[in-house]
Design an enzyme around this catalytic site. Structure first.
Site, PDB file in Angstrom:
ATOM      1  N   ASP A   1      42.677  49.318  45.103  1.00 43.13           N
ATOM      2  CA  ASP A   1      41.822  49.770  43.872  1.00 43.13           C
ATOM      3  C   ASP A   1      40.500  50.055  44.205  1.00 43.13           C
ATOM      4  O   ASP A   1      39.527  49.392  43.528  1.00 43.13           O
ATOM      5  CB  ASP A   1      42.226  48.928  42.464  1.00 43.13           C
ATOM      6  CG  ASP A   1      41.738  49.597  41.369  1.00 43.13           C
ATOM      7  OD1 ASP A   1      41.889  50.936  41.365  1.00 43.13           O
ATOM      8  OD2 ASP A   1      41.430  49.008  40.389  1.00 43.13           O
TER       9      ASP A   1
ATOM     10  N   ILE B   1      30.433  41.189  30.878  1.00 44.57           N
ATOM     11  CA  ILE B   1      29.804  41.913  31.945  1.00 44.57           C
ATOM     12  C   ILE B   1      30.468  43.099  32.288  1.00 44.57           C
ATOM     13  O   ILE B   1      30.137  43.775  33.195  1.00 44.57           O
ATOM     14  CB  ILE B   1      29.016  41.298  33.055  1.00 44.57           C
ATOM     15  CG1 ILE B   1      29.976  40.208  33.548  1.00 44.57           C
ATOM     16  CG2 ILE B   1      28.017  40.156  32.561  1.00 44.57           C
ATOM     17  CD1 ILE B   1      29.694  39.524  34.853  1.00 44.57           C
ATOM     18  N   GLY B   2      31.662  43.055  32.041  1.00 40.69           N
ATOM     19  CA  GLY B   2      32.814  44.178  32.770  1.00 40.69           C
ATOM     20  C   GLY B   2      34.191  44.019  32.228  1.00 40.69           C
ATOM     21  O   GLY B   2      34.503  43.020  31.506  1.00 40.69           O
TER      22      GLY B   2
ATOM     23  N   VAL C   1      35.709  40.657  32.076  1.00 44.79           N
ATOM     24  CA  VAL C   1      34.919  39.734  32.977  1.00 44.79           C
ATOM     25  C   VAL C   1      33.501  39.154  32.287  1.00 44.79           C
ATOM     26  O   VAL C   1      32.778  39.956  31.481  1.00 44.79           O
ATOM     27  CB  VAL C   1      34.378  40.496  34.300  1.00 44.79           C
ATOM     28  CG1 VAL C   1      33.427  39.361  35.061  1.00 44.79           C
ATOM     29  CG2 VAL C   1      35.598  41.147  34.778  1.00 44.79           C
TER      30      VAL C   1
END
Length: 253
Positions: A138, A22-23, A30
């Site tokens: 970040d 998903i990322g 992820v």
């Protein structure tokens, strides 16, 4: 740059199922997953293997994961567990259903009222982290998750550090994302809560205008522009107080 394998279908330590990617970021990939023991959905971030070749880095990551697990706020994605399985180093967090702000911004700029609401929620969560001496370092749209109903959560404290005692000075250890990087990060200087405030200013500017204040393809040019240049004016439809807040967050000092 090497490619990390897609481990969808695996189960880490026989407990955490990896269902789908998903990322992905610099440090890891992820997955949407499931905790078999507690029978609940989770997000699992598996660190890319080349980062874990240094034992000192692994120890530092584990210490930071433990520290971040103590930062509790409804606006911060909660870390549940950290481990080192055969497939690699990982941490497990709550799963946020919705989209990240980067996905939302692909559809264009946000209405001022919406941008202000997102920024306010991000700032409240960061204030809680800063109270516990944690600086994210970040903040960017990809790390701002918008859950169902508009609730905002900050994810990926992967490069966060204690605000005191771990400044990582030196150009060789500059971290962050160039488009959202505060001037002191570009110089390799110590980060503080103000570092996150600047990045929130960049995100707020992007929500209002549709693009970040500086978009040069070269990371070095981006760093120089954050150090030296003033951004273009926001759209005339931006309410004055919101434009002033954005400008204050983007102050070089």
């Amino acid at each position: 740059m090497p490619q990390a394998p897609d481990l969808s279908g695996c189960a880490l330590d026989g407990r955490y199922e990896l269902h789908a990617v998903i990322g992905e970021g610099t440090f890891g990939r992820v997955y949407r997953g499931r905790d078999r023991r507690l029978a609940r959905p989770v997000a699992v971030k598996l660190i890319k293997p080349w980062w874990t070749e240094d034992p000192d880095w692994v120890q530092s990551f584990e210490r930071e994961a433990q520290m971040l697990a103590r930062v509790s706020d409804p606006g911060i994605v909660q870390i549940f567990d950290v481990g080192h399985a055969e497939q690699g180093l990982y941490y497990v967090s709550e799963l946020v259903d919705g989209e990240n702000l980067a996905t939302r911004l692909r559809r264009g700029p946000c209405a001022p009222w919406y941008a202000a609401g997102v920024a306010e929620q991000v700032c409240r969560a960061l204030a809680r982290a800063h109270d516990q001496r944690v600086v994210h370092r970040d903040i960017k749209p990809a790390n701002i998750l918008i859950a169902q109903g508009g609730r905002v959560k900050i994810g990926d404290f992967g490069i966060a550090r204690l605000a005191e005692g771990s400044t990582d000075g030196g150009a060789a250890t500059i971290v962050g994302t160039p488009r959202y990087m505060a001037p002191e990060q570009a110089r390799g200087r110590p980060t503080t809560p103000a570092t996150d405030v600047y990045s929130v200013g960049v995100v707020l500017y992007e929500m209002l205008s549709g693009q970040p204040p500086f978009t040069d393809p070269s990371p070095i040019e981006l760093a120089l522009r954050h150090l030296q240049d003033d951004p273009a004016a926001l759209p005339s439809s931006t309410p004055g107080p919101l434009a002033e807040i954005t400008a204050q967050a983007l102050a070089k000092q």
